[in-house]
Structure formats: structure tokens, C-alpha cells
Design a protein around this motif. Structure first.
Motif, PDB file in Angstrom:
ATOM      1  N   PRO A   1       0.804  -1.233   0.000  1.00 34.13           N
ATOM      2  CA  PRO A   1       0.000   0.000   0.000  1.00 34.13           C
ATOM      3  C   PRO A   1       0.832   1.276   0.000  1.00 34.13           C
ATOM      4  CG  PRO A   1       0.084  -0.896   2.199  1.00 34.13           C
ATOM      5  CD  PRO A   1       0.804  -1.888   1.314  1.00 34.13           C
ATOM      6  N   PHE A   2       2.135   1.149   0.231  1.00 35.48           N
ATOM      7  CA  PHE A   2       2.991   2.324   0.350  1.00 35.48           C
ATOM      8  C   PHE A   2       3.942   2.465  -0.834  1.00 35.48           C
ATOM      9  CE2 PHE A   2       2.198   0.582   4.660  1.00 35.48           C
ATOM     10  CZ  PHE A   2       1.248   1.523   5.040  1.00 35.48           C
ATOM     11  N   LEU A   3       4.650   1.394  -1.157  1.00 29.26           N
ATOM     12  CA  LEU A   3       5.550   1.386  -2.308  1.00 29.26           C
ATOM     13  C   LEU A   3       4.825   0.661  -3.434  1.00 29.26           C
ATOM     14  CD1 LEU A   3       8.810   0.575  -0.346  1.00 29.26           C
ATOM     15  CD2 LEU A   3       8.076   2.793  -1.237  1.00 29.26           C
ATOM     16  N   LYS A   4       3.937   1.381  -4.085  1.00 28.58           N
ATOM     17  CA  LYS A   4       3.042   0.775  -5.066  1.00 28.58           C
ATOM     18  C   LYS A   4       3.771   0.460  -6.373  1.00 28.58           C
ATOM     19  CE  LYS A   4      -1.185   2.728  -3.160  1.00 28.58           C
ATOM     20  NZ  LYS A   4      -2.425   3.507  -3.437  1.00 28.58           N
ATOM     21  N   PRO A   5       3.296  -0.560  -7.100  1.00 30.60           N
ATOM     22  CA  PRO A   5       3.976  -0.979  -8.336  1.00 30.60           C
ATOM     23  C   PRO A   5       4.234   0.146  -9.331  1.00 30.60           C
ATOM     24  CG  PRO A   5       2.372  -2.632  -7.693  1.00 30.60           C
ATOM     25  CD  PRO A   5       2.190  -1.481  -6.757  1.00 30.60           C
ATOM     26  N   HIS A   6       3.302   1.080  -9.464  1.00 31.22           N
ATOM     27  CA  HIS A   6       3.472   2.133 -10.475  1.00 31.22           C
ATOM     28  C   HIS A   6       4.668   3.035 -10.182  1.00 31.22           C
ATOM     29  CE1 HIS A   6       2.169   5.717  -8.199  1.00 31.22           C
ATOM     30  NE2 HIS A   6       1.354   4.899  -7.557  1.00 31.22           N
ATOM     31  N   MET A   7       5.139   3.027  -8.931  1.00 30.18           N
ATOM     32  CA  MET A   7       6.270   3.891  -8.567  1.00 30.18           C
ATOM     33  C   MET A   7       7.572   3.454  -9.235  1.00 30.18           C
ATOM     34  SD  MET A   7       5.573   4.532  -4.517  1.00 30.18           S
ATOM     35  CE  MET A   7       4.094   5.367  -3.934  1.00 30.18           C
ATOM     36  N   ALA A   8       7.593   2.224  -9.728  1.00 32.11           N
ATOM     37  CA  ALA A   8       8.812   1.710 -10.382  1.00 32.11           C
ATOM     38  C   ALA A   8       8.789   1.918 -11.886  1.00 32.11           C
ATOM     39  CB  ALA A   8       8.980   0.219 -10.067  1.00 32.11           C
ATOM     40  N   ALA A   9       7.766   2.599 -12.392  1.00 32.51           N
ATOM     41  CA  ALA A   9       7.545   2.673 -13.845  1.00 32.51           C
ATOM     42  C   ALA A   9       8.692   3.319 -14.609  1.00 32.51           C
ATOM     43  CB  ALA A   9       6.237   3.425 -14.127  1.00 32.51           C
ATOM     44  N   ARG A  10       9.353   4.323 -14.020  1.00 31.36           N
ATOM     45  CA  ARG A  10      10.378   5.070 -14.760  1.00 31.36           C
ATOM     46  C   ARG A  10      11.803   4.656 -14.404  1.00 31.36           C
ATOM     47  NH1 ARG A  10      10.809  10.611 -14.088  1.00 31.36           N
ATOM     48  NH2 ARG A  10      11.980  10.572 -16.043  1.00 31.36           N
ATOM     49  N   MET A  11      11.947   3.558 -13.694  1.00 33.31           N
ATOM     50  CA  MET A  11      13.283   3.186 -13.230  1.00 33.31           C
ATOM     51  C   MET A  11      14.268   2.904 -14.364  1.00 33.31           C
ATOM     52  SD  MET A  11      12.582   0.873  -9.822  1.00 33.31           S
ATOM     53  CE  MET A  11      14.311   0.425  -9.714  1.00 33.31           C
ATOM     54  N   LYS A  12      13.775   2.378 -15.478  1.00 35.66           N
ATOM     55  CA  LYS A  12      14.673   2.041 -16.590  1.00 35.66           C
ATOM     56  C   LYS A  12      15.354   3.275 -17.180  1.00 35.66           C
ATOM     57  CE  LYS A  12      14.501  -2.433 -18.430  1.00 35.66           C
ATOM     58  NZ  LYS A  12      15.032  -3.130 -19.608  1.00 35.66           N
ATOM     59  N   ASP A  13      14.796   4.458 -16.912  1.00 31.64           N
ATOM     60  CA  ASP A  13      15.438   5.685 -17.379  1.00 31.64           C
ATOM     61  C   ASP A  13      16.776   5.903 -16.682  1.00 31.64           C
ATOM     62  OD1 ASP A  13      13.184   6.078 -18.881  1.00 31.64           O
ATOM     63  OD2 ASP A  13      12.338   7.635 -17.588  1.00 31.64           O
ATOM     64  N   PHE A  14      16.925   5.304 -15.501  1.00 27.52           N
ATOM     65  CA  PHE A  14      18.115   5.531 -14.691  1.00 27.52           C
ATOM     66  C   PHE A  14      18.997   4.295 -14.560  1.00 27.52           C
ATOM     67  CE2 PHE A  14      14.577   8.143 -13.235  1.00 27.52           C
ATOM     68  CZ  PHE A  14      15.104   9.409 -13.427  1.00 27.52           C
ATOM     69  N   MET A  15      18.487   3.143 -14.957  1.00 25.04           N
ATOM     70  CA  MET A  15      19.265   1.901 -14.877  1.00 25.04           C
ATOM     71  C   MET A  15      18.902   1.019 -16.063  1.00 25.04           C
ATOM     72  SD  MET A  15      17.501   0.724 -11.304  1.00 25.04           S
ATOM     73  CE  MET A  15      18.171   2.220 -10.575  1.00 25.04           C
ATOM     74  N   PRO A  16      19.646   1.122 -17.144  1.00 21.05           N
ATOM     75  CA  PRO A  16      19.300   0.431 -18.389  1.00 21.05           C
ATOM     76  C   PRO A  16      19.297  -1.088 -18.293  1.00 21.05           C
ATOM     77  CG  PRO A  16      21.492   1.402 -18.511  1.00 21.05           C
ATOM     78  CD  PRO A  16      20.861   1.941 -17.276  1.00 21.05           C
ATOM     79  N   GLN A  17      19.974  -1.653 -17.286  1.00 23.64           N
ATOM     80  CA  GLN A  17      20.042  -3.110 -17.168  1.00 23.64           C
ATOM     81  C   GLN A  17      19.035  -3.678 -16.165  1.00 23.64           C
ATOM     82  OE1 GLN A  17      24.014  -4.968 -17.280  1.00 23.64           O
ATOM     83  NE2 GLN A  17      24.897  -2.914 -17.348  1.00 23.64           N
ATOM     84  N   LEU A  18      18.065  -2.863 -15.785  1.00 23.95           N
ATOM     85  CA  LEU A  18      17.079  -3.287 -14.797  1.00 23.95           C
ATOM     86  C   LEU A  18      16.126  -4.344 -15.355  1.00 23.95           C
ATOM     87  CD1 LEU A  18      15.647  -2.735 -11.984  1.00 23.95           C
ATOM     88  CD2 LEU A  18      14.151  -1.197 -13.287  1.00 23.95           C
ATOM     89  N   LYS A  19      15.817  -5.339 -14.512  1.00 23.56           N
ATOM     90  CA  LYS A  19      14.730  -6.278 -14.770  1.00 23.56           C
ATOM     91  C   LYS A  19      13.806  -6.262 -13.546  1.00 23.56           C
ATOM     92  CE  LYS A  19      17.247  -9.526 -17.770  1.00 23.56           C
ATOM     93  NZ  LYS A  19      17.591 -10.967 -17.980  1.00 23.56           N
ATOM     94  N   SER A  20      12.548  -6.685 -13.757  1.00 28.40           N
ATOM     95  CA  SER A  20      11.595  -6.660 -12.652  1.00 28.40           C
ATOM     96  C   SER A  20      10.757  -7.922 -12.630  1.00 28.40           C
ATOM     97  CB  SER A  20      10.692  -5.429 -12.752  1.00 28.40           C
ATOM     98  OG  SER A  20       9.873  -5.497 -13.911  1.00 28.40           O
ATOM     99  N   THR A  21      10.240  -8.223 -11.448  1.00 30.17           N
ATOM    100  CA  THR A  21       9.317  -9.335 -11.260  1.00 30.17           C
ATOM    101  C   THR A  21       8.355  -8.937 -10.153  1.00 30.17           C
ATOM    102  OG1 THR A  21       9.132 -11.722 -10.894  1.00 30.17           O
ATOM    103  CG2 THR A  21      10.758 -10.550  -9.562  1.00 30.17           C
TER     104      THR A  21
END
Length: 288
Positions: A229-249
Motif C-alpha cells: 500500500p505504500f511502495l506501489k507498483p506504479h512507482m517503479a515505472a520510470r526506473m529504466k530511465d536511470f538503470m538500463p540493465q534493470l529487470k523486474s518481477t
């Protein structure tokens, strides 16, 4: 809500101490001393004990698993200076722990505040890392303009709890023996140290001027908790802009996913670690 995971006695772990940056750190260590090292960083209000269901599992896979009590928590010292609780200082302390244990590079894994720490570690000490895994916590880039915590909460209402520290409604069930251990550890220095992390907005802004605009270009993962309820999934939406090798699950669980769904968390960590190793090997081969 799922039933609480079985209790694991704190005394069944190897407890150790090390001094770095002038402070005594408590940590537990399990697994093969010659195995690939993993550094586990907890959040609030956890201790090293928040990783209890992961430590022994990862150790059985052959890793050298190190889980610290972060500065201000449990049996680690709790300094009076607020500066010591800023992200840069916490990262410096953890780099010092690695130095004391003669570990040049590590894969770092964090949850909650620990997740924020591991991303900052990637900014301040990228040369010390094989990879990064964050559970729940997305990367937020260093700010170019200072905003108070009150202003941040206006923009991100989910963080209102940080102003009043209300008990999260979705806190995972916990065995009474687990609670007893947590209470016993908080008797060492109380909540002053842990709550100081929430008071470092200006400290972090000043410290991070040197890394504004910096990216994290290394293999990394975020394990998202779908029902956090606090760190919601949508908050990770722009992470690839800052870490090109990011993967998520993603795991269908609340914020305290490591105790709510320990088996699934362990399985995902195994997959992430195997992927990080494969990508690292590929990069090493390509550089030859």
C-alpha cells in the motif's frame, strides 16, 4: 492474510560484530565463507531478523550471506549525529563492513529503507557491486530541488505514514516469539536511531548533489510487491530511465513480503541471483 511463517530461533544464526567508521556493527553470517558474498540490508522496523527466512535458504545455495543490523538498530551502535543516518553515510558504513570482512565486491539486496540504501550504494560505490536487488523499494533519482518531507507527502500521499508513523494496516502476522525477539533488540537503543532515517531529507539532499543525474549501469532487479500500500507498483515505472540493465518481477503480497510469502520470495531471489551471475559472466566474456 496468510498464516505466519514458522518461527526461526535467533540463536540458530551465527552472530558477529565488526567495527567500521568508529561504530560497532552487529551482523549475522551464514553459508560458505568462500561462496559468493551477499549483503542483506533491512528496512524499518526490521532488524537483520527481517531476513531470517532468506538467510538460511540462500546459505544452503552456497552463498556467503551477511545480514547487518543497520546503524541505530538492534545491537549496532546508535550515534547521536543525524548525519550518520543519511544515505551516503549509511553506504559508507556498509562499504566499511565489507572492507573489514575483506570482501571487495558483493551483490547487495535490500527491502524498504534497505532498498533505498542499496540503490544509493549503486550510486556511491558501483565498483564494489556485482549487482543490486531491491524488494518493494523503487529507485528515486537524487533531487535537483529541495523539498521538505511535508511537500513530498503532498506529492506522494502514500508516504503520509512517514509523518506520524501510524501502524501499517497490512503488517504481516508474526509469531509471538518473533515479536519477543524484536522487542528485546529494541531495548538496546530504542526507536531514536530507526526514526532518524525519516529525518534526513535535508541531509540526503545536500549529500546527493554530487550524484545528481548519475545512472546505475549494472545488472539489477526489483521485486515488486503487488499489494504494497505504500511502495506501489506504479512507482517503479520510470526506473529504466536511470538503470538500463534493470529487470523486474512481481509477487502478490503486501509490504512485508519476506515474511508473508517467504518461499516465493526465496524462489524469486534465487532466480534473480542466477540471472545476475549469467549476465555478469556474459559481460566478462565480452570484455576479453
Amino acid at each position: 492474510m496468510a498464516d505466519p511463517a514458522p518461527h526461526i530461533a535467533p540463536t540458530s544464526f551465527n552472530h558477529k560484530f565488526v567495527t567500521t567508521c568508529g561504530y560497532k556493527y552487529h551482523y549475522v553470517e551464514e553459508g560458505d565463507p568462500k561462496g559468493e558474498p551477499l549483503l542483506l540490508v533491512h528496512g524499518f522496523p526490521d532488524l537483520w531478523y527481517g531476513w531470517r527466512h532468506q538467510i538460511k535458504y540462500l546459505a544452503k545455495l552456497g552463498y556467503r550471506v551477511i545480514a547487518v543490523d543497520c546503524i541505530g538498530y538492534g545491537q549496532t551502535e546508535s550515534p547521536k549525529e543525524l548525519q550518520e543516518f543519511g544515505m551516503k553515510s549509511v553506504c559508507t558504513h556498509l562499504a566499511g563492513v565489507l572492507d573489514a570482512l575483506d570482501i571487495p565486491k558483493v551483490t547487495i539486496i535490500g527491502h524498504d529503507w534497505g532498498g533505498a540504501v542499496v540503490w544509493r550504494f549503486g550510486l556511491y560505490y558501483p565498483e564494489r557491486l556485482h549487482g543490486i536487488i531491491s524488494i518493494c523499494t523503487p529507485f528515486n533519482p537524487p533531487a535537483t530541488k529541495f523539498r521538505t518531507l511535508e511537500e513530498i507527502v503532498k506529492a506522494v500521499p502514500e508516504f503520509e505514514y512517514q509523518l506520524n508513523f501510524a501502524n501499517p494496516a497490512t503488517t504481516a502476522k508474526m509469531d509471538h516469539k518473533d515479536i519477543e525477539y524484536m522487542v528485546s533488540q529494541y531495548k538496546h537503543s530504542g526507536f531514536r536511531g530507526p526514526l532518524n532515517y525519516y529525518k534526513t531529507t535535508k541531509v540526503n539532499f545536500d549529500d546527493e548533489r554530487s550524484v545528481v543525474g548519475k545512472t546505475i549501469d549494472m545488472p539489477c532487479w526489483i521485486i515488486i510487491a503487488k499489494d504494497d500500500p505504500f511502495l506501489k507498483p506504479h512507482m517503479a515505472a520510470r526506473m529504466k530511465d536511470f538503470m538500463p540493465q534493470l529487470k523486474s518481477t512481481m509477487i502478490e503480497a503486501g509490504h512485508f513480503v519476506m515474511t508473508e510469502k517467504p518461499d516465493e520470495t526465496n524462489a524469486r531471489l534465487k532466480e534473480c541471483l542466477e540471472d545476475l551471475a549469467q549476465r555478469r559472466a556474459g559481460q566478462n566474456k565480452a570484455s576479453l
